[in-house]
Scaffold this motif. Sequence first.
Motif, short mmCIF file in Angstrom:
data_model
loop_
_atom_site.label_atom_id
_atom_site.label_comp_id
_atom_site.label_asym_id
_atom_site.label_seq_id
_atom_site.Cartn_x
_atom_site.Cartn_y
_atom_site.Cartn_z
N ASP A 114 0.87 -1.19 0.00
CA ASP A 114 0.00 0.00 0.00
C ASP A 114 0.90 1.23 0.00
OD1 ASP A 114 -1.95 1.86 0.14
OD2 ASP A 114 -2.70 1.29 2.12
N PRO A 115 1.40 1.63 -1.18
CA PRO A 115 2.42 2.68 -1.24
C PRO A 115 1.93 4.06 -0.80
CG PRO A 115 1.63 2.13 -3.43
CD PRO A 115 1.03 1.13 -2.51
N SER A 116 0.64 4.24 -0.61
CA SER A 116 0.13 5.57 -0.22
C SER A 116 -0.02 5.72 1.29
CB SER A 116 -1.22 5.83 -0.88
OG SER A 116 -2.19 4.90 -0.42
N GLN A 117 0.13 4.60 2.04
CA GLN A 117 -0.11 4.66 3.48
C GLN A 117 1.14 5.14 4.21
OE1 GLN A 117 -1.40 1.00 5.18
NE2 GLN A 117 -2.15 1.94 7.06
N GLY A 118 0.95 6.05 5.18
CA GLY A 118 2.05 6.58 5.95
C GLY A 118 2.40 5.68 7.12
N VAL A 119 3.65 5.75 7.56
CA VAL A 119 4.15 4.97 8.69
C VAL A 119 4.96 5.89 9.58
CG1 VAL A 119 5.53 3.00 9.41
CG2 VAL A 119 4.24 2.89 7.28
N LEU A 120 4.75 5.77 10.89
CA LEU A 120 5.50 6.56 11.86
C LEU A 120 6.50 5.64 12.56
CD1 LEU A 120 5.77 9.35 13.23
CD2 LEU A 120 4.18 8.53 14.98
N ILE A 121 7.77 6.09 12.62
CA ILE A 121 8.83 5.29 13.23
C ILE A 121 9.44 6.09 14.36
CG2 ILE A 121 11.05 4.15 12.83
CD1 ILE A 121 10.25 3.85 9.92
N ARG A 122 9.54 5.46 15.54
CA ARG A 122 10.15 6.12 16.69
C ARG A 122 11.09 5.14 17.39
NH1 ARG A 122 4.86 5.75 18.65
NH2 ARG A 122 4.66 8.01 18.51
#
Length: 617
Positions: free
Chosen positions: A153-161
């Motif tokens: 799903d190339p349009s979905q954002g991901v948050l990395i912490r």
Amino acid sequence: MPPKLRGSLAKSLPRAGDKAAAYYCPSCATRRRTLSTRRNGIISARLEANRLTPPPSRPITTSSVVHARHVPPRLRELYEALNQIQGVATEQVNVSRLQLALRGLESEAPIIRVAVLGLNDATAARKLVRLLLADPLNTRESWEDTLDAYDSDPSQGVLIRYGEVSEAVPNNLLPTISVPSPILKNGNIEILVSTIGAETGSSNAHFTADTFLVPTVTIPTSHSGRYNAVRYPVHRTIVCGRGVDGLVAYNGLVSRADLKKEGSSIYGAIDLAVSDSQKSNDRIAFVDIDRADEALGKFRESVQNASLYERGWNGSGVQAVQDWLSSLRAEEGALDPSLKSLILSLVDAAEAGVAADEKQLTQVRKAATVSNEVRENLDHSVTEWAERAHTELRGSLEEGFATKQWRGLAWWKLFWHVDDVAMITSEILEKKYLRRAEKEVIWTAGRFNEAGLATQPEKVLQVADQTTKDAINDKPKSDEPWPTQITASRNRLLESTVPSLQALAQRLVLFSMSTTTLTSALSALTYVSVPTASVYETGTIAAVGLLYALRRQQRQWDSARTFWEDEVREEGRTALIKTEEHLHTVVHKGGQKTEDVTESEGRKTIDRARKALENVD
């Protein structure tokens, strides 16, 4: 001894199996605790747009909301000033970025958001982030597989912490992955992986810094498959493109974007193989993601492939992007440079908004005031009046100083004309000192009033600048509806210089007469008391006293007359210059009914914010 690998490898690199401490999600209003499990999963956290809250002083449940604001004392003044910026220029200041800056000031160690945005899709961006955060000393970790899984799903954002990988929290929508990376920990960074549209077919499209620094994240709103676009502000952004098309698209975006002072907050990473001399600079890096991925895989297969890893990694150009991320770390005790850049951008935007409002207000004023043609005619008439007035000053005073009465005040005539000094000098000032110029000023003021321009000093002061204010204020108050600098200067001469000149004449005459009398008495006394002294010898004393007194009277009186003439001329020139400046000020700035906005509350708020930012540094 094994070869040096790369700057991100630390001796104290945490492992996935270590127990994690409590951490705080700055993207929402809840505090969460990571959970160590036998299997690695993902955390999904709901993104509350434009809202960040600092960690409280004591743990709370996941459903509680933090309302308290714990601002460090040294940042409190800046926090309060920045909090007032929103009301200064609502349209120019991005509210979400302002909230991000305010939340950053609520902690001595603010979380720095970095967005890695892929052009059109986030596939290359996710691969780049995985390479930046991956630990080559460990085997491939589950968070890497989780991150790669989002390629479907190339349009979905991901948050990395930073943190240990934890179980998923249900009923939350923005996917969040915890990664035990030293880069995230040391820089206190969280990374948003999303996309930015490169379809800039319209050459008239306008882009700003918000295009890069306030990306849009698409999240599902329900199980029905609907999506909602949420603005997610960040401090800095890496734009990731692939191939020549990605390079052209990135250059097109940057060249058409109005970045102003935020160019250093945007960095380009283009997946394109180039020569080593063109790998990177302070604005863009050319990377070979496949080569870096292959080098990482070789080293994970065996440490004996360290040299291959070293060549492959350095040749891929990914290290330049990693160095850029590591450079975001703030010095001890100083305001974070990313946060400072954000605050400075907000203040500049507010100032631009205030300037735009002032410009618009100025245009409204001009439209409601006297036309430029009328002002030009009046300005030309003032210039002509000034030329005639200076000619009159020169001619009339020369005529006054050449009269029989003024010449009759020669030094040797003072003995019988000493009481006429005040009368004669006052007559010169009353009759020869800019009489015609004064009448023409009254007539010119009538023309100004007819055109709708105020000429009274107290009205002009509302629109005049500080220099003109000082010039206008240098005169006594008057209720006359015309400039009274000429009248004021004449009165000043009559009240100060004329009495002084009269007093000097009286002192000189008195000194001459007393000196002559004393020396004559001394001469007579000498003749009587000294039998051998002749008349000629004793008469010398009287003659010397008379000559000294007369010479002194001549020198001082002639000097006083010359000085008074020069003073009258200079006072006249000064009065004409001030009157001309006053009239020109009325022409250019008169007739404006509204108050000056240069000292508006908006300007004061912006100045307070800038000063507070300087004090923090």
